[in-house]
Scaffold this motif. Sequence first.
Motif, PDB file in Angstrom:
ATOM      1  N   ILE A  36      -4.596   5.888  17.752  1.00 26.76           N
ATOM      2  CA  ILE A  36      -5.034   5.219  16.418  1.00 26.76           C
ATOM      3  C   ILE A  36      -3.950   4.261  16.178  1.00 26.76           C
ATOM      4  N   GLY A  37      -4.241   3.102  15.499  1.00 26.27           N
ATOM      5  CA  GLY A  37      -3.306   2.205  14.853  1.00 26.27           C
ATOM      6  C   GLY A  37      -3.928   0.928  14.514  1.00 26.27           C
ATOM      7  N   PRO A  38      -3.399  -0.059  13.676  1.00 26.28           N
ATOM      8  CA  PRO A  38      -4.083  -1.135  12.954  1.00 26.28           C
ATOM      9  C   PRO A  38      -4.517  -2.115  14.102  1.00 26.28           C
ATOM     10  N   ASN A  39      -5.195  -3.067  13.573  1.00 22.18           N
ATOM     11  CA  ASN A  39      -5.607  -4.178  14.788  1.00 22.18           C
ATOM     12  C   ASN A  39      -4.395  -4.921  15.023  1.00 22.18           C
ATOM     13  N   GLY A  40      -4.478  -5.270  16.336  1.00 22.88           N
ATOM     14  CA  GLY A  40      -2.876  -5.900  17.126  1.00 22.88           C
ATOM     15  C   GLY A  40      -2.024  -4.876  17.514  1.00 22.88           C
ATOM     16  N   ALA A  41      -2.134  -3.672  17.428  1.00 20.83           N
ATOM     17  CA  ALA A  41      -1.177  -2.596  17.558  1.00 20.83           C
ATOM     18  C   ALA A  41      -0.868  -2.553  19.136  1.00 20.83           C
ATOM     19  N   VAL A 207       0.222   7.693  17.519  1.00 15.75           N
ATOM     20  CA  VAL A 207       0.048   6.475  16.553  1.00 15.75           C
ATOM     21  C   VAL A 207       0.555   5.112  17.034  1.00 15.75           C
ATOM     22  N   LEU A 208       0.047   4.112  17.290  1.00 17.18           N
ATOM     23  CA  LEU A 208       0.592   2.818  17.870  1.00 17.18           C
ATOM     24  C   LEU A 208       0.514   2.057  16.820  1.00 17.18           C
ATOM     25  N   ALA A 209       1.957   1.207  16.680  1.00 15.91           N
ATOM     26  CA  ALA A 209       2.144   0.294  15.755  1.00 15.91           C
ATOM     27  C   ALA A 209       3.375  -0.753  16.301  1.00 15.91           C
ATOM     28  N   ASN A 210       2.627  -2.134  16.476  1.00 16.72           N
ATOM     29  CA  ASN A 210       3.552  -3.010  17.041  1.00 16.72           C
ATOM     30  C   ASN A 210       3.808  -3.019  18.349  1.00 16.72           C
ATOM     31  N   GLY A 211       2.830  -2.368  19.199  1.00 10.92           N
ATOM     32  CA  GLY A 211       3.083  -1.915  20.758  1.00 10.92           C
ATOM     33  C   GLY A 211       3.698  -0.983  20.952  1.00 10.92           C
ATOM     34  N   ARG A 212       4.201   0.005  19.792  1.00 10.81           N
ATOM     35  CA  ARG A 212       5.087   1.140  20.287  1.00 10.81           C
ATOM     36  C   ARG A 212       4.428   2.323  19.815  1.00 10.81           C
ATOM     37  N   ILE A 213       4.469   3.572  20.390  1.00 14.40           N
ATOM     38  CA  ILE A 213       4.023   4.932  19.794  1.00 14.40           C
ATOM     39  C   ILE A 213       5.139   5.307  18.768  1.00 14.40           C
ATOM     40  N   VAL A 214       4.779   5.487  17.423  1.00 10.43           N
ATOM     41  CA  VAL A 214       5.673   5.509  16.437  1.00 10.43           C
ATOM     42  C   VAL A 214       5.603   7.194  16.136  1.00 10.43           C
ATOM     43  N   ALA A 215       4.468   7.865  16.650  1.00  6.24           N
ATOM     44  CA  ALA A 215       4.266   9.137  16.463  1.00  6.24           C
ATOM     45  C   ALA A 215       3.347   9.839  17.160  1.00  6.24           C
ATOM     46  N   ASP A 216       3.521  11.022  17.802  1.00  7.31           N
ATOM     47  CA  ASP A 216       2.504  11.790  18.600  1.00  7.31           C
ATOM     48  C   ASP A 216       2.548  13.207  18.362  1.00  7.31           C
ATOM     49  N   GLY A 217       1.671  13.755  18.880  1.00 11.22           N
ATOM     50  CA  GLY A 217       1.475  15.425  18.523  1.00 11.22           C
ATOM     51  C   GLY A 217       0.158  15.430  18.096  1.00 11.22           C
ATOM     52  N   ASP A 218      -0.196  17.088  17.747  1.00 17.66           N
ATOM     53  CA  ASP A 218      -1.371  17.479  17.403  1.00 17.66           C
ATOM     54  C   ASP A 218      -1.554  16.822  15.702  1.00 17.66           C
ATOM     55  N   VAL A 219      -2.920  16.898  15.398  1.00 17.51           N
ATOM     56  CA  VAL A 219      -3.100  16.455  13.972  1.00 17.51           C
ATOM     57  C   VAL A 219      -2.354  17.163  13.150  1.00 17.51           C
ATOM     58  N   GLU A 300      -3.199  18.770  -3.261  1.00 18.70           N
ATOM     59  CA  GLU A 300      -4.369  18.231  -2.378  1.00 18.70           C
ATOM     60  C   GLU A 300      -3.680  18.225  -0.888  1.00 18.70           C
ATOM     61  N   GLU A 301      -4.751  18.536   0.000  1.00 17.02           N
ATOM     62  CA  GLU A 301      -4.152  18.481   1.326  1.00 17.02           C
ATOM     63  C   GLU A 301      -3.778  17.406   2.088  1.00 17.02           C
ATOM     64  N   PRO A 302      -2.722  17.353   2.549  1.00 12.22           N
ATOM     65  CA  PRO A 302      -2.091  16.007   3.074  1.00 12.22           C
ATOM     66  C   PRO A 302      -3.318  15.167   3.872  1.00 12.22           C
ATOM     67  N   ASP A 303      -3.415  14.113   3.749  1.00  9.98           N
ATOM     68  CA  ASP A 303      -4.362  13.330   4.535  1.00  9.98           C
ATOM     69  C   ASP A 303      -3.892  12.551   5.868  1.00  9.98           C
ATOM     70  N   LEU A 304      -4.421  12.363   6.862  1.00 12.87           N
ATOM     71  CA  LEU A 304      -3.730  11.729   7.978  1.00 12.87           C
ATOM     72  C   LEU A 304      -3.667  10.500   7.692  1.00 12.87           C
ATOM     73  N   GLU A 305      -4.517   9.814   6.844  1.00  9.29           N
ATOM     74  CA  GLU A 305      -4.509   8.296   6.655  1.00  9.29           C
ATOM     75  C   GLU A 305      -3.289   7.961   6.071  1.00  9.29           C
ATOM     76  N   GLU A 306      -3.092   8.629   4.935  1.00 13.98           N
ATOM     77  CA  GLU A 306      -1.871   8.466   4.106  1.00 13.98           C
ATOM     78  C   GLU A 306      -0.544   8.300   4.991  1.00 13.98           C
ATOM     79  N   SER A 307      -0.549   9.462   6.016  1.00 15.05           N
ATOM     80  CA  SER A 307       0.695   9.379   6.878  1.00 15.05           C
ATOM     81  C   SER A 307       0.688   8.428   7.779  1.00 15.05           C
ATOM     82  N   VAL A 308      -0.615   7.925   8.417  1.00 10.87           N
ATOM     83  CA  VAL A 308      -0.652   6.873   9.303  1.00 10.87           C
ATOM     84  C   VAL A 308      -0.095   5.702   8.580  1.00 10.87           C
ATOM     85  N   LEU A 309      -0.603   5.441   7.487  1.00 10.68           N
ATOM     86  CA  LEU A 309      -0.205   3.973   6.663  1.00 10.68           C
ATOM     87  C   LEU A 309       1.225   3.905   6.463  1.00 10.68           C
ATOM     88  N   ARG A 310       1.802   5.123   6.067  1.00  9.35           N
ATOM     89  CA  ARG A 310       3.426   5.163   5.866  1.00  9.35           C
ATOM     90  C   ARG A 310       4.203   5.000   7.166  1.00  9.35           C
TER      91      ARG A 310
END
Length: 338
Positions: A36-41, A207-219, A300-310
């Motif tokens: 996962i990652g934004p456009n251009g990641a 998680v890809l950002a700027n061509g790098r893996i910034v995080a990985d592991g299970d969900v 509230e249960e933590p949301d992956l989207e919020e984690s990824v955006l951060r």
Amino acid sequence: MSDTIEVSALHKRYGRNVALHELDLRVRRGTVFGLIGPNGAGKTTTLRTLLDVIRPSSGTVRVLGEDPRSGGARLRRRIGYVPGELHLEGRASGHRLLAFYAEVSGSSGDSASVLATARDLADRLGVDLNRPVRTLSKGNKQKVGLIQAFMHRPELLILDEPTSGLDPLVQREFLTMVREARDAGQTVLLSSHVLSEIQQTADEVAVLANGRIVADGDVASLRLGSMRRVRARIGGADAAAARAAFETVPGVEGVDAGPSTGAGTGAGADGVQLSATVEGAIDPFVKALAQYDVHELTVEEPDLEESVLRLYGDAASSAPPAPTRRQRRLGGKEGDRG
């Protein structure tokens, strides 16, 4: 047993632009791996490198135990692929097109069985294979693309934004197909910016950002790092005092406090509705809350989207500046644009 995909120090540059920076990636057999990652990641660049559509500037890539650069058609027959930009045109019907794909790919097993699977998938996805593909909508063309990837039950499925153009009900059926493939022992590499797809299907995530893996592991491990949204109705404090107290608690941000609408007349003194976000450990917030009478509490249960955006934000802010032309001439670090 080796991993289905093994990528080490993968680097890809287009002129001065660096798309992938020393990427390391492992995808275990029989799992669903979310990229996962934004456009251009760099997601599509990574997938095309695995398929030998493009070739790396440096680094090593092995897919199903082979180097894609030498695996050729023999390797590609073992892979089902849906590109991010699918173009299907022509006068042929969906049936004829899928029959052609089955023939040229040299699908292992009986071709009649492969086409029977294709018809079953068409029924599940709700697409009429009797129509010429050029007359199909974008969503129905996408369904045909999914069918051609799944119908021969390949060892590896590489799916780049596979639900583009699909309505929610079809997206749900697609996710069922992905889970069935995993249960049958197939490996799925799923690239997406639709984070709910990853949450529902993936065993592991990068998680890809700027061509790098910034995080990985299970969900689950990624979700632990996200912000929690908390709401509480408390007694024994006024709104201003509660706001001031919680603003000093480590990891607590965005504190809002006001009279509780559920506490009746005069609630400002005895009933306060509090909301905030908590970054990281929730223990300091709970200890601060223990000073009051807690009437209601919602976390509230933590949301992956919020984690990824951060994570995207952290990656962008921590990226080193692009080198000057002189640094490049002198062999300095390469540019950092994704």
